[in-house]
Design a protein around this motif. Structure first.
Motif, short mmCIF file in Angstrom:
data_model
loop_
_atom_site.label_atom_id
_atom_site.label_comp_id
_atom_site.label_asym_id
_atom_site.label_seq_id
_atom_site.Cartn_x
_atom_site.Cartn_y
_atom_site.Cartn_z
N GLN A 56 26.96 104.11 0.40
CA GLN A 56 28.02 102.91 0.39
C GLN A 56 28.59 102.57 1.98
O GLN A 56 28.93 101.39 2.28
N ASN A 57 28.78 103.73 2.62
CA ASN A 57 29.04 103.68 3.86
C ASN A 57 28.18 103.34 5.07
O ASN A 57 28.82 103.17 6.22
N ILE A 58 27.16 103.41 4.86
CA ILE A 58 26.08 103.02 5.69
C ILE A 58 26.53 101.46 6.30
O ILE A 58 26.32 100.45 5.44
N SER A 59 26.33 101.47 7.76
CA SER A 59 26.90 99.95 8.12
C SER A 59 25.61 99.02 8.02
O SER A 59 25.80 97.63 7.83
N ALA A 60 24.41 99.40 7.97
CA ALA A 60 22.95 98.48 7.66
C ALA A 60 22.83 98.31 6.34
O ALA A 60 23.47 99.13 5.50
N ALA A 61 22.44 97.29 6.19
CA ALA A 61 22.27 96.65 4.58
C ALA A 61 20.83 97.51 4.15
O ALA A 61 19.89 97.50 4.71
N VAL A 62 21.11 98.26 2.75
CA VAL A 62 20.19 98.95 2.37
C VAL A 62 20.18 98.87 0.90
O VAL A 62 21.08 98.65 0.08
#
Length: 327
Positions: free
Chosen positions: A43-49
């Protein structure tokens, strides 16, 4: 891995979040350790995944994906991608079944370098570079895929602005009354406007790279290369005078002036400058200097004659005075 049809982000609480519990329970049934830490990281990844199962059903996504799509797709129902609408870079609509994630699952291989345009429900469009990769179980069976959506909208806007500026520069350079040139950071010529050809009588491509060197007078080349290398090393303004050969086998005297171009980090990109034919100016200056020298010589001669004339006059006066005393 079959996931329950739940929404990932509807409940912010850690324990009550449907998607977390659903995925967590599913992993526990298969003998896995709890994956709360993984979900927090996801959830904290800055890129959309986001992820899909082998049938293309969306199973999980993070908040960055929501911000990119402008909507929350329904987990366990929406297929292939959470985008409201998708377009090819040329503006043609793209069906969900033809999107990179769909192709990855259908072909079982990563699909890279296929840029798409995502339209949000509010009408805003984003340029996106998807990076879908297939997922396999230990036996090599396809279980799903994960996709990272890189938002390149700002990069595209920068490129568009650069392209616009380049077009403006080209329009100005192509109509410039003096030769315009560009060098890269190694001193290789990357651009010459039409005035170069009119000045030298040679096609522009003959002056590109290090081709311009062959047009420089042998007696000027060493000095010119020294000044160029010194300017490149110190990122300073270039200003030198050379003799340049034309198709008539005559040398024209030119003045090259260039300014260094650097990026935002101060790294040298190259030089942009002009090449002005100053042959006529030099001839005019030489003629003026010759005329000044001739006139100066004439004035000096006249002054010398005047000085001698004054001396003769003074001697005559003295002789007259001496004669008067004798009388």
């Amino acid at each position: 891995m079959k996931l329950q049809k739940v929404d990932t982000l509807k409940e912010p609480q850690r324990v009550k979040q449907p998607t977390k519990l659903a995925i967590h329970d599913n992993f526990l049934k298969n003998g896995h350790e709890p994956i709360e830490q993984f979900l927090q990281l996801f959830q904290n990844i800055s890129a959309a995944v986001y992820t899909c199962d082998k049938d293309g059903v969306i199973t999980m996504y993070n908040e960055a994906a929501v911000n990119l799509w402008g909507r929350r797709p329904e987990i366990g129902k929406d297929l292939w991608c959470g985008s409201w609408k998708i377009f090819y870079p040329d503006g043609r609509p793209m069906s969900l079944g033809d999107c990179p994630m769909a192709l990855t699952l259908k072909e079982g291989r990563p699909i890279m370098g296929h840029e798409i345009v995502v339209e949000r429900p509010d009408g805003k469009r984003k340029y996106v570079l998807p990076q879908p990769r297939p997922l396999f179980d230990p036996t090599g069976k396809l279980t799903g895929a994960v996709n990272v959506l890189v938002d390149i909208t700002e990069l595209r806007e920068v490129h568009a602005k650069v392209a616009e500026n380049e077009e403006r520069f080209k329009a100005l350079a192509e109509n410039s009354p003096v030769a315009v040139w560009m060098l890269d950071s190694q001193g290789n010529c990357t651009y010459l406007n039409p005035e170069w050809s009119r000045l030298t009588g040679a096609p522009n491509d003959e002056g590109l790279g290090q081709g311009w060197v062959q047009f420089v007078h042998a007696d000027d080349l060493q000095m010119g290369m020294h000044n160029l290398n010194e300017a490149l090393a110190n990122k300073t303004k270039l200003d030198l005078t050379l003799r340049l050969l034309n198709r008539s086998k005559n040398y024209r005297k030119v003045r090259a002036i260039g300014n260094p171009q650097s990026d935002e980090h101060g790294r040298l990109l190259g030089y942009v400058g002009t090449l002005e034919d100053i042959t006529q100016q030099e001839m005019t200056r030489a003629n003026l200097e010759q005329e000044v020298e001739l006139r100066t010589k004439t004035i000096l001669q006249q002054s010398e004659e005047l000085r001698k004339s004054e001396e003769r006059y003074h001697r005559m006066i003295l002789e007259v005075e001496d004669y008067a005393i004798i009388l």
